[in-house]
Scaffold this motif. Structure first.
Motif, PDB file in Angstrom:
ATOM      1  N   ALA A  96       0.833  -1.209   0.000  1.00  0.00           N
ATOM      2  CA  ALA A  96       0.000   0.000   0.000  1.00  0.00           C
ATOM      3  C   ALA A  96       0.869   1.261   0.000  1.00  0.00           C
ATOM      4  N   THR A  97       1.992   1.231   0.718  1.00  0.00           N
ATOM      5  CA  THR A  97       2.877   2.400   0.747  1.00  0.00           C
ATOM      6  C   THR A  97       3.538   2.611  -0.610  1.00  0.00           C
ATOM      7  N   LYS A  98       3.932   1.533  -1.271  1.00  0.00           N
ATOM      8  CA  LYS A  98       4.505   1.679  -2.621  1.00  0.00           C
ATOM      9  C   LYS A  98       3.474   2.274  -3.580  1.00  0.00           C
ATOM     10  N   LYS A  99       2.239   1.812  -3.502  1.00  0.00           N
ATOM     11  CA  LYS A  99       1.203   2.350  -4.385  1.00  0.00           C
ATOM     12  C   LYS A  99       0.869   3.792  -4.016  1.00  0.00           C
ATOM     13  N   PHE A 100       0.860   4.092  -2.715  1.00  0.00           N
ATOM     14  CA  PHE A 100       0.656   5.462  -2.245  1.00  0.00           C
ATOM     15  C   PHE A 100       1.737   6.388  -2.819  1.00  0.00           C
ATOM     16  N   ALA A 101       2.953   5.872  -2.918  1.00  0.00           N
ATOM     17  CA  ALA A 101       4.067   6.678  -3.438  1.00  0.00           C
ATOM     18  C   ALA A 101       3.775   7.196  -4.839  1.00  0.00           C
ATOM     19  N   HIS A 102       3.149   6.387  -5.675  1.00  0.00           N
ATOM     20  CA  HIS A 102       2.809   6.842  -7.032  1.00  0.00           C
ATOM     21  C   HIS A 102       1.894   8.071  -6.979  1.00  0.00           C
ATOM     22  N   VAL A 103       0.964   8.051  -6.035  1.00  0.00           N
ATOM     23  CA  VAL A 103       0.045   9.185  -5.878  1.00  0.00           C
ATOM     24  C   VAL A 103       0.802  10.393  -5.333  1.00  0.00           C
ATOM     25  N   TYR A 104       1.521  10.196  -4.234  1.00  0.00           N
ATOM     26  CA  TYR A 104       2.202  11.304  -3.552  1.00  0.00           C
ATOM     27  C   TYR A 104       3.278  11.950  -4.431  1.00  0.00           C
ATOM     28  N   LEU A 105       3.958  11.130  -5.232  1.00  0.00           N
ATOM     29  CA  LEU A 105       5.014  11.658  -6.102  1.00  0.00           C
ATOM     30  C   LEU A 105       4.459  12.260  -7.394  1.00  0.00           C
ATOM     31  N   ALA A 137       8.873   4.552  -6.501  1.00  0.00           N
ATOM     32  CA  ALA A 137       7.912   4.179  -5.451  1.00  0.00           C
ATOM     33  C   ALA A 137       8.585   3.324  -4.396  1.00  0.00           C
ATOM     34  N   ARG A 138       9.460   2.436  -4.816  1.00  0.00           N
ATOM     35  CA  ARG A 138      10.175   1.575  -3.862  1.00  0.00           C
ATOM     36  C   ARG A 138      11.133   2.392  -2.980  1.00  0.00           C
ATOM     37  N   VAL A 139      11.854   3.334  -3.588  1.00  0.00           N
ATOM     38  CA  VAL A 139      12.767   4.200  -2.827  1.00  0.00           C
ATOM     39  C   VAL A 139      11.966   4.991  -1.788  1.00  0.00           C
TER      40      VAL A 139
END
Length: 193
Positions: A96-105, A137-139
């Protein structure tokens, strides 16, 4: 006499069509800075509460039984993270955090990512370009869930099985993710498991 005019800064399109830019490299420093900034804003402590992230960006999380791969859907201005059912909280936290990263970035606003038109998926980025976004997203997720400074304080080399188990519990993540982060931060030191 010269008159300088300022160009009006263009806002990213609100319809999620992207700017036409294409990812060419991982923006490592930028992504790390964004993760650290968000961690400070939300005063995050391990294990990170994913719901706190989602609420901050007003992103919904849904579990879909028949879903094979986690994904992010953008409908208008709303983002929904769709996950297949996972058995463990640490899996949910990481994915979920990796997918959230796509949104946040801002990946949906900056780049022309996949589109679904009349039920068909249209790939607009190459596999290599999608890999760049996935690495970003992983970073982001790694730094947000296991901050570099904290990992370096907690880890002593060579890393033992007991230490991995302790870090798993502390960060609320699977051993594989913890090992990947330790190796990423210090690739020359031995990890004994």
């Amino acid at each position: 006499m010269k008159i300088l005019s300022r160009k009006k800064k263009e806002k990213p399109p609100r319809n999620g069509q992207g700017t036409g830019m294409r990812p060419t490299e991982i923006r490592h420093k930028y992504v790390m800075a964004k993760a650290k900034m968000l961690s400070r804003i939300l005063n995050l402590r391990p294990p990170v509460d994913v719901n706190k992230l989602l609420q901050f960006q007003q992103v919904r999380l849904e579990f879909i039984l028949d879903l094979c791969e986690p994904t992010v859907v953008k409908c208008g201005d709303d983002h929904i993270i769709l996950l297949p059912p996972y058995e463990k909280d640490e899996e949910i936290r990481w994915v979920a955090t990796k997918k959230f990263a796509h949104v946040y970035l801002g990946h949906f606003e900056i780049y022309p990512v996949q589109r679904i038109i009349f039920g068909s998926v249209i790939e607009t980025l190459s596999d290599a370009e999608l890999e760049i976004l996935d690495r970003e997203a992983r970073v982001f997720a790694s730094e947000l869930l296991m901050p570099e400074d904290l990992v370096k304080k907690l880890v002593s080399y060579p890393v033992s099985d007991d230490q991995i188990r302790t870090l798993e519990q502390y960060f609320g993540l699977a051993a594989e993710i913890v090992l990947d982060r330790i190796t990423e931060l210090n690739p020359v030191s031995p990890v004994h498991c």
